[in-house]
Motif scaffolding. Sequence first.
Motif, PDB file in Angstrom:
ATOM      1  N   GLU A   1       0.298  -7.163  -7.509  1.00 53.59           N
ATOM      2  CA  GLU A   1       0.131  -6.129  -6.727  1.00 53.59           C
ATOM      3  C   GLU A   1      -0.315  -6.640  -5.202  1.00 53.59           C
ATOM      4  OE1 GLU A   1      -1.430  -2.740  -5.107  1.00 53.59           O
ATOM      5  OE2 GLU A   1       0.076  -3.017  -6.583  1.00 53.59           O
ATOM      6  N   ALA A   2      -0.704  -7.694  -5.017  1.00 49.75           N
ATOM      7  CA  ALA A   2      -0.914  -8.385  -3.844  1.00 49.75           C
ATOM      8  C   ALA A   2       0.079  -8.693  -3.179  1.00 49.75           C
ATOM      9  CB  ALA A   2      -1.576  -9.707  -3.963  1.00 49.75           C
ATOM     10  N   SER A   3       1.167  -9.026  -3.990  1.00 49.48           N
ATOM     11  CA  SER A   3       2.686  -9.146  -3.270  1.00 49.48           C
ATOM     12  C   SER A   3       3.366  -7.938  -2.747  1.00 49.48           C
ATOM     13  CB  SER A   3       3.549 -10.006  -4.256  1.00 49.48           C
ATOM     14  OG  SER A   3       3.235 -11.159  -4.486  1.00 49.48           O
ATOM     15  N   ARG A   4       2.916  -6.956  -3.859  1.00 47.28           N
ATOM     16  CA  ARG A   4       3.519  -5.472  -3.462  1.00 47.28           C
ATOM     17  C   ARG A   4       2.957  -4.926  -2.343  1.00 47.28           C
ATOM     18  NH1 ARG A   4       2.382  -0.847  -2.904  1.00 47.28           N
ATOM     19  NH2 ARG A   4       0.279  -1.124  -3.169  1.00 47.28           N
ATOM     20  N   ALA A   5       1.614  -5.233  -2.020  1.00 50.91           N
ATOM     21  CA  ALA A   5       0.904  -4.817  -0.937  1.00 50.91           C
ATOM     22  C   ALA A   5       1.501  -5.181   0.181  1.00 50.91           C
ATOM     23  CB  ALA A   5      -0.568  -4.690  -1.046  1.00 50.91           C
ATOM     24  N   MET A   6       1.677  -6.416   0.436  1.00 48.54           N
ATOM     25  CA  MET A   6       2.223  -6.941   1.455  1.00 48.54           C
ATOM     26  C   MET A   6       3.558  -6.800   1.537  1.00 48.54           C
ATOM     27  SD  MET A   6       0.889 -11.179   2.040  1.00 48.54           S
ATOM     28  CE  MET A   6      -0.820 -11.378   2.252  1.00 48.54           C
ATOM     29  N   ASP A   7       4.459  -6.567   0.728  1.00 52.00           N
ATOM     30  CA  ASP A   7       5.814  -6.100   1.020  1.00 52.00           C
ATOM     31  C   ASP A   7       5.773  -4.535   1.573  1.00 52.00           C
ATOM     32  OD1 ASP A   7       6.644  -8.113  -0.225  1.00 52.00           O
ATOM     33  OD2 ASP A   7       7.051  -7.468  -2.295  1.00 52.00           O
ATOM     34  N   GLU A   8       4.852  -3.905   1.084  1.00 53.28           N
ATOM     35  CA  GLU A   8       4.788  -2.496   1.719  1.00 53.28           C
ATOM     36  C   GLU A   8       4.322  -2.566   3.276  1.00 53.28           C
ATOM     37  OE1 GLU A   8       2.503   1.717   0.708  1.00 53.28           O
ATOM     38  OE2 GLU A   8       1.474  -0.344   0.036  1.00 53.28           O
ATOM     39  N   LYS A   9       3.419  -3.279   3.558  1.00 55.47           N
ATOM     40  CA  LYS A   9       3.340  -3.618   5.041  1.00 55.47           C
ATOM     41  C   LYS A   9       4.219  -4.592   5.824  1.00 55.47           C
ATOM     42  CE  LYS A   9      -0.674  -1.391   4.871  1.00 55.47           C
ATOM     43  NZ  LYS A   9      -0.775  -0.130   5.497  1.00 55.47           N
ATOM     44  N   GLU A  10       5.323  -4.934   5.151  1.00 58.21           N
ATOM     45  CA  GLU A  10       6.391  -5.489   5.669  1.00 58.21           C
ATOM     46  C   GLU A  10       6.079  -6.917   6.249  1.00 58.21           C
ATOM     47  OE1 GLU A  10       9.312  -3.536   8.052  1.00 58.21           O
ATOM     48  OE2 GLU A  10       8.720  -1.608   7.458  1.00 58.21           O
ATOM     49  N   VAL A  11       5.236  -7.464   5.447  1.00 59.60           N
ATOM     50  CA  VAL A  11       4.896  -8.836   5.776  1.00 59.60           C
ATOM     51  C   VAL A  11       5.877  -9.746   5.339  1.00 59.60           C
ATOM     52  CG1 VAL A  11       3.329 -10.747   5.411  1.00 59.60           C
ATOM     53  CG2 VAL A  11       2.379  -8.366   5.671  1.00 59.60           C
ATOM     54  N   PRO A  12       6.294 -10.873   6.078  1.00 60.26           N
ATOM     55  CA  PRO A  12       7.393 -11.444   5.472  1.00 60.26           C
ATOM     56  C   PRO A  12       7.154 -12.386   4.117  1.00 60.26           C
ATOM     57  CG  PRO A  12       7.235 -11.837   7.994  1.00 60.26           C
ATOM     58  CD  PRO A  12       6.049 -10.940   7.528  1.00 60.26           C
ATOM     59  N   GLY A  13       8.119 -12.203   3.548  1.00 54.56           N
ATOM     60  CA  GLY A  13       7.757 -12.977   2.131  1.00 54.56           C
ATOM     61  C   GLY A  13       7.770 -14.560   2.236  1.00 54.56           C
ATOM     62  N   GLU A  14       8.657 -15.015   2.995  1.00 49.80           N
ATOM     63  CA  GLU A  14       8.838 -16.505   2.984  1.00 49.80           C
ATOM     64  C   GLU A  14       7.729 -17.143   3.782  1.00 49.80           C
ATOM     65  OE1 GLU A  14      12.232 -19.782   4.442  1.00 49.80           O
ATOM     66  OE2 GLU A  14      12.740 -17.734   4.901  1.00 49.80           O
ATOM     67  N   GLY A  15       7.051 -18.004   2.917  1.00 50.30           N
ATOM     68  CA  GLY A  15       6.084 -18.805   3.569  1.00 50.30           C
ATOM     69  C   GLY A  15       4.643 -18.528   3.258  1.00 50.30           C
ATOM     70  N   ARG A  16       4.639 -17.412   2.441  1.00 46.68           N
ATOM     71  CA  ARG A  16       3.207 -16.908   1.781  1.00 46.68           C
ATOM     72  C   ARG A  16       2.805 -17.985   1.223  1.00 46.68           C
ATOM     73  NH1 ARG A  16       4.639 -10.784  -0.408  1.00 46.68           N
ATOM     74  NH2 ARG A  16       5.472 -10.046   1.578  1.00 46.68           N
ATOM     75  N   ILE A  17       1.195 -18.363   1.076  1.00 46.42           N
ATOM     76  CA  ILE A  17       0.655 -19.358   0.215  1.00 46.42           C
ATOM     77  C   ILE A  17      -0.473 -18.538  -0.564  1.00 46.42           C
ATOM     78  CG2 ILE A  17      -0.927 -21.252   0.302  1.00 46.42           C
ATOM     79  CD1 ILE A  17       0.315 -22.024   2.975  1.00 46.42           C
ATOM     80  N   LEU A  18      -0.548 -18.839  -1.873  1.00 45.44           N
ATOM     81  CA  LEU A  18      -1.064 -18.205  -2.744  1.00 45.44           C
ATOM     82  C   LEU A  18      -2.701 -19.287  -3.242  1.00 45.44           C
ATOM     83  CD1 LEU A  18      -2.146 -15.825  -4.662  1.00 45.44           C
ATOM     84  CD2 LEU A  18      -0.558 -16.872  -6.428  1.00 45.44           C
ATOM     85  N   TYR A  19      -3.511 -18.852  -2.483  1.00 44.73           N
ATOM     86  CA  TYR A  19      -4.824 -19.741  -2.924  1.00 44.73           C
ATOM     87  C   TYR A  19      -5.542 -19.194  -3.898  1.00 44.73           C
ATOM     88  CZ  TYR A  19      -4.035 -22.004   1.680  1.00 44.73           C
ATOM     89  OH  TYR A  19      -3.285 -22.629   2.695  1.00 44.73           O
TER      90      TYR A  19
END
Length: 292
Positions: A146-164
């Motif tokens: 769901e966090a990934s979907r929410a970021m995708d919806e806001k068009e945050v680039p997918g490459e480089g994201r870090i999951l803490y």
Amino acid sequence: MPNSIEFAKRFMPSIDKIYKGASVTQGMDAASQPDFTGVDEVKVLKVSTTGLGDYSRQNGYPKGDITAAWETMKLTEERGKEISIDRLDNEQTLGLTFGAVTGDFMRTQVIPELDAYRFAKYAAAAGQKADAAALTKDTILAAIDEASRAMDEKEVPGEGRILYINSDLKPLLNQAVARQWGSDNGISNQLAGYNGMSIVYVPKTRFYSGLTMNDGSTNWGYAKGPDAADINFMMIYPQAIFQVVKFSLPKVFTPDENQEKDAWKFQFREYHDAFVYENKADGVYVHAKPTT
């Protein structure tokens, strides 16, 4: 006996090594940073434009606007500590006491506080926050998705994201992912990545939504804030945040230079801060536990 400069040179490489090995936020240090030299703040230009309109063959191009505003980033955290080791205590252990104490101070005090402060700042300014909930092995993957979907919806680039991820959740995450083992001699069930994102496990004592920074008068270091929550995980696009250490320097004085007492003196001072860019706040997503 070595002078203070030479002694500092001997210990600084070990201090740097401890930081690189123990900090979990160090991987988000920017390759290039604003210049804070001589100042405690910098201004970053935020620019936004309007979208497209219809081109008219009679009137030409539709008129649009550009909005420019300055975002101020001001360093606020100036921390320090002084440690003394008696001359004889250090000499009787062949010089190991001073190195052990200063190294332990960096590893157990400085680095955890730096990480905890940064995560608390990012959590407070996150553009996307999930409803507080405890996670189980049956819900953790859905929450991350769901966090990934929410970021995708806001068009945050997918490459480089870090999951803490809170280190307490490591067993749940490992149980949530089905695996088929082969005949390997060594087996590890710890996930290093998920759907293209690197996973970094954060010690729970560095993963709070708010902190109390103690001033050293009665208490030292930091503590979980009175209204803060434990963070389950944070998804961060590193270009959405900015973290800087303007000044981080140990000073070492020999017993002969120390005018206060016959002891080695170690002084450490650090000036730093961390920010979330206002225009990029959607690049930070936080999922926390309910507060009790």
